[in-house]
Design an enzyme around this catalytic site. Structure first.
Site, PDB file in Angstrom:
ATOM      1  N   ASP A   1     -29.678  10.928  -8.625  1.00 15.96           N
ATOM      2  CA  ASP A   1     -28.845  10.137  -9.525  1.00 15.96           C
ATOM      3  C   ASP A   1     -29.633   9.829 -10.792  1.00 15.96           C
ATOM      4  O   ASP A   1     -30.773   9.357 -10.720  1.00 15.96           O
ATOM      5  CB  ASP A   1     -28.417   8.827  -8.835  1.00 15.96           C
ATOM      6  CG  ASP A   1     -27.436   8.044  -9.670  1.00 15.96           C
ATOM      7  OD1 ASP A   1     -26.228   8.265  -9.517  1.00 15.96           O
ATOM      8  OD2 ASP A   1     -27.884   7.202 -10.479  1.00 15.96           O
TER       9      ASP A   1
ATOM     10  N   ASN B   1     -24.008   6.399 -21.876  1.00 20.38           N
ATOM     11  CA  ASN B   1     -22.632   6.604 -22.339  1.00 20.38           C
ATOM     12  C   ASN B   1     -22.175   5.477 -23.256  1.00 20.38           C
ATOM     13  O   ASN B   1     -21.518   5.711 -24.278  1.00 20.38           O
ATOM     14  CB  ASN B   1     -21.681   6.694 -21.137  1.00 20.38           C
ATOM     15  CG  ASN B   1     -21.730   8.065 -20.473  1.00 20.38           C
ATOM     16  OD1 ASN B   1     -22.039   9.070 -21.116  1.00 20.38           O
ATOM     17  ND2 ASN B   1     -21.441   8.107 -19.176  1.00 20.38           N
TER      18      ASN B   1
ATOM     19  N   HIS C   1     -19.853   9.417 -24.784  1.00 18.71           N
ATOM     20  CA  HIS C   1     -19.747  10.327 -23.640  1.00 18.71           C
ATOM     21  C   HIS C   1     -20.194  11.750 -23.969  1.00 18.71           C
ATOM     22  O   HIS C   1     -20.620  12.487 -23.074  1.00 18.71           O
ATOM     23  CB  HIS C   1     -18.307  10.351 -23.125  1.00 18.71           C
ATOM     24  CG  HIS C   1     -17.916   9.088 -22.416  1.00 18.71           C
ATOM     25  ND1 HIS C   1     -18.242   8.831 -21.107  1.00 18.71           N
ATOM     26  CD2 HIS C   1     -17.243   7.983 -22.867  1.00 18.71           C
ATOM     27  CE1 HIS C   1     -17.782   7.638 -20.753  1.00 18.71           C
ATOM     28  NE2 HIS C   1     -17.174   7.098 -21.799  1.00 18.71           N
TER      29      HIS C   1
ATOM     30  N   ASP D   1     -22.575  13.684 -21.583  1.00 20.07           N
ATOM     31  CA  ASP D   1     -22.245  15.007 -21.033  1.00 20.07           C
ATOM     32  C   ASP D   1     -23.360  16.012 -21.310  1.00 20.07           C
ATOM     33  O   ASP D   1     -23.685  16.844 -20.453  1.00 20.07           O
ATOM     34  CB  ASP D   1     -20.934  15.516 -21.638  1.00 20.07           C
ATOM     35  CG  ASP D   1     -19.731  14.729 -21.148  1.00 20.07           C
ATOM     36  OD1 ASP D   1     -19.869  13.980 -20.159  1.00 20.07           O
ATOM     37  OD2 ASP D   1     -18.647  14.863 -21.756  1.00 20.07           O
TER      38      ASP D   1
ATOM     39  N   GLU E   1     -22.747  10.922 -12.278  1.00 22.07           N
ATOM     40  CA  GLU E   1     -24.133  11.357 -12.517  1.00 22.07           C
ATOM     41  C   GLU E   1     -24.886  11.567 -11.211  1.00 22.07           C
ATOM     42  O   GLU E   1     -26.124  11.601 -11.213  1.00 22.07           O
ATOM     43  CB  GLU E   1     -24.862  10.329 -13.383  1.00 22.07           C
ATOM     44  CG  GLU E   1     -25.084   8.975 -12.735  1.00 22.07           C
ATOM     45  CD  GLU E   1     -23.915   8.021 -12.876  1.00 22.07           C
ATOM     46  OE1 GLU E   1     -24.109   6.812 -12.651  1.00 22.07           O
ATOM     47  OE2 GLU E   1     -22.804   8.482 -13.228  1.00 22.07           O
TER      48      GLU E   1
END
Length: 285
Positions: A162, A170, A175, A179, A205
């Site tokens: 993670d 974010n 975002h 990404d 994630e």
């Protein structure tokens, strides 16, 4: 006065064998004699002529049937077989033929349609089995791969990873930057994978990595390298003014048999231990 009357002997001839000829007192009697051997020869010649024309007709019939079978019936029959196979889900293209008539056009159209369907099928399979953003396996495909590993006798290291503080990335940078960080992380891990390794995205994630034939020690060493590479390079996907690193926390457990979801839950528990210990760590249970 003598008069010559033309007579067609072919219409008025008979074969005389044993005929009792009686003199007639009135009219004219005409007798023509034709040799029986000549008649036999004519009959044989007629039979040969008829046999010749019958033979020619039969040969022409078979030539026409062969032509129709190979140039019309055979391609259509092959197309019928391919259509039946397509109904069963077998998208195999028929062999190409060089035809410039209606049959050739139909054949080429079917080939083109089959190729299009195969491409669409490949795209659908990719969408069904791979994460759209990162291109790695999605959760469903990852679990399917894990079920196949369940039937092997060897142990498998199950790793749950993670990215740390990803929500803040974010929120602060948007975002699109988040990404990009996910994509860079997946590319980094993919480069380290070996034969038989399974890597997929569980959601958000969070990712899972299956390492067959690895014990806790080997799996810890392997994932420690991933943690180190993430710390050293993943921050490059962020804006230059970010001023912080992107790290990953990893939990590891060993799975030998049983439900893969329980193994993932155990690895996830180790992951939360890594989070509580300050993140950017590898914890094996």
């Amino acid at each position: 006065m003598n008069r010559h009357v033309p007579i067609d002997f072919s219409q008025h001839s008979v074969v005389l064998r044993e005929i009792d000829i009686q003199p007639s007192s009135f009219g004219i009697s005409l007798f023509a004699y034709i040799d029986e051997q000549d008649l036999a020869q004519q009959r044989i010649a007629l039979i040969r002529e008829v046999a010749f024309y019958v033979t020619v007709t039969i040969v022409l019939f078979f030539v026409l049937a062969f032509y129709l079978s190979n140039h019309i019936a055979a391609p259509i029959q092959l197309l019928r077989q391919r259509i039946k196979a397509m109904e069963q889900g077998q998208l195999t293209s028929p062999p190409s033929i060089r035809r410039y008539d209606e049959i050739g056009s139909l054949y080429n159209a079917f080939n083109k349609m089959t190729g299009t369907l195969k491409n669409k099928e490949a795209q659908l399979l990719k969408l069904a089995n791979h994460d759209e953003l990162t291109g790695i396996l999605n959760r469903r495909a990852l679990l399917e791969q894990a079920r196949q590993l369940r039937y092997s006798d060897s142990m498998t290291a199950v790793c749950v990873m993670d990215l740390d503080h990803f929500k803040s990335i974010n929120d602060k940078f948007g975002h699109a930057v988040g990404d990009e960080a996910l994509l860079r992380f997946c590319q980094l891990v993919t480069k380290e994978l070996g034969p038989g390794h399974v890597f997929g995205r569980l959601g958000g994630e969070e990712f899972a990595l299956l390492l067959p034939d690895m014990d806790v020690s080997l799996a810890t060493k392997f994932t420690e390298r991933i943690r180190m590479l993430t710390e050293q390079s993943l921050y490059l996907s962020l804006p230059a003014n970010a001023g912080r690193l992107v790290t990953v926390s990893i939990g590891i457990t060993i799975w030998t048999h049983g439900d893969i979801n329980k193994a993932l839950a155990a690895a996830d528990h180790c992951l939360y231990q890594a989070k509580h210990m300050g993140r950017n760590k590898v914890v094996a249970c």
